[in-house]
Design a protein around this motif. Structure first.
Motif: not given
Length: 267
Positions: A250-266
């Protein structure tokens, strides 16, 4: 499971979800099943691709020596096979070093990078001797005893005590890895280049993740990697060892998910 031909090896892979592509690269001595907790969650918004590296899992075992550049090229051929131009590349441990070599060879195909519990330095003379010695041992003895010895280094004591199912999965992956394939990768990893200078040239977003109790890649190693990257985020996952994606998914997925949202926003 699907397969494709990559040069002289048949590579087994899974392809879940739709959308932008997330390519997950496992470490030694594991297989693509180590990414199940990530596939289950992230495939709701991403096309998540996992494969067994040559020599591991259900892919072809190539004896001798398998270098990181070959393993990275297999990943590029997998993207070719799937008709994918660019992907977010995620690697854990040896998989992180494969991700580094992927960027070295194919920077234009790399949308972002995630380095989990890995390091960039080349092998030392002592390390070369050690890795080749372990490779010889695996060929003589097989994987069972080695796997038993490695388990307390791969996952934290807390995980072994509180999440025996995770410890059992990690142990099973190690025991099932073909000794010949694992030995070939160890010999190849002993000859790996130094990627430290490359890190300073990375011009895509990066995420660095490490388990707080990782003995193979301590937090200080992850901090050094993070500092060398131009644009990166560092996340330390508490109460985990070398495999935070399984120990605290859960913690790993939260970190990865937050990063991927930033990538998508770019975009």
């Amino acid at each position: 499971m699907s397969t494709f031909q990559s040069d002289d090896a048949v590579i087994a892979y899974d392809d879940h979800g739709t959308g932008d592509v997330l390519l997950l690269i496992h470490g030694h001595p594991f297989n693509r099943s180590m990414w199940r907790p990530q596939v289950a969650v992230l495939s709701a918004g991403w096309r998540v691709v996992t494969s067994d590296l040559r020599g591991y899992g259900e892919s072809t075992v190539i004896p001798g020596r398998t270098t990181l550049d070959v393993l990275a090229a297999d990943q590029a051929r997998l993207l070719d096979h799937l008709g994918v131009d660019r992907a977010v590349i995620v690697g854990l441990s040896m998989g992180g070093q494969i991700a580094m070599d992927f960027y070295r060879q194919f920077p234009q195909r790399t949308r972002a990078l995630v380095f989990a519990d890995t390091f960039a330095e080349g092998e030392t003379p002592e390390g070369k001797v050690r890795r080749n010695s372990i490779a010889d041992r695996l060929q003589r003895e097989g994987m069972a005893t080695y796997a038993d010895e490695e388990l307390p280094k791969m996952v934290s004591q807390s995980t072994i005590a509180k999440r025996p199912d995770v410890a059992a999965h990690v142990l099973d992956m190690m025991r099932r890895s073909p000794a010949e394939g694992a030995a070939a990768a160890l010999r190849g990893r002993a000859e790996r280049p130094d990627y430290v200078e490359l890190l300073g040239q990375v011009d895509v977003p990066a995420l660095v993740v490490v388990g707080r109790d990782d003995t193979y890649t301590p937090v200080a190693v992850a901090e050094s990697l993070h500092e060398r990257l131009r644009e990166s985020t560092l996340v330390v996952v508490e109460d985990t060892g070398h495999m935070p994606n399984l120990e605290r998914p859960d913690a790993f997925n939260d970190a990865l998910g937050a990063f991927l949202r930033q990538v998508s926003d770019r975009k």
